[in-house]
Write a protein that holds these residues in place. Structure first.
Motif: not given
Length: 221
Positions: A16, A122, A118, A69-70, A74, A129, A66, A115, A125-126
């Motif tokens: 996160r 959280f 960032a 990727w995240d 970050f 994805f 995911a 898309y 963002r997931i």
């Protein structure tokens, strides 16, 4: 209101963005300062990302991809390597047996998924994805439908040829590669360049020349 993410409790805080990169690890190289931040410390960031990847190994495949990727976006182990995040997620999906024979082209789902950057929470963002995954799968389905149509057209064309014709081999080659050249066709089919050119012309409008050049031409279905 959207229900909370089921596995959120299993997700490390580093995912996160709540992480600190240790400065104890020495950088592996000293890139030019006008291109790179000399204090970025990529080795330490890579250690952080690997820890996140390890902690997500027991999560469902898509969620694990995911998180990988995240976390890459970050932690940014590579200062200029954000473009690797979709490839890494695709590798996680393949390693977890969700896509055993290919890498899902997640970058193709960026536009239809709108898309999420960032700076979002959280969960968002997931969710973003997952939108990438859906968009990429839909694009792949369209491509497979197009290839199936081309396969049927090629079969009709091939059915009219002699049994010793090389057209079936050419059809398989065209479907297996994005583009083919005369040299490639001649080498794979073990024919002369002139013979390869005639085979390509025999297929007519089913394939098209995509380079627009007179030399070093390539064809695609």
């Amino acid at each position: 209101m959207r229900p909370p993410l089921r596995h959120e409790g299993a997700v490390p805080h580093v995912v996160r963005g709540q992480f600190a990169v240790s400065t104890d690890t020495e950088p592996l190289q000293s890139p030019p300062e006008f291109f790179f931040d000399p204090d970025w410390n990529e080795p330490a960031r890579l250690v952080v990302w690997r820890a996140v990847l390890q902690e997500s190994r027991n999560l469902p495949p898509v969620l694990a991809a995911a998180i990988a990727w995240d976390a890459w976006l970050f932690a940014q182990p590579d200062q200029r390597g954000a473009w690797r995040a979709p490839l890494i997620a695709a590798l996680v999906l393949k390693a977890r047996k969700k896509t055993e024979t290919f890498l899902l082209p997640l970058a193709l789902g960026t536009r239809p998924a709108e898309y999420r950057d960032a700076g979002k929470p959280f969960e968002v963002r997931i969710e973003g994805f997952c939108g990438l995954v859906v968009g990429a799968v839909q694009r792949c389905e369209r491509e497979l439908a197009n290839l199936s149509l081309v396969r049927n057209l090629l079969d009709v064309k091939i059915a009219r040829r002699r049994r010793n014709s090389r057209l079936p081999e050419l059809a398989d080659l065209l479907l297996a590669h994005p583009v083919v050249s005369l040299r490639m066709v001649a080498r794979r089919l073990e024919v002369s360049p002139e013979g390869a050119r005639k085979l390509i012309l025999d297929l007519g409008s089913i394939i098209r020349e995509v380079s627009g050049r007179k030399r070093y031409r390539v064809w695609s279905v």
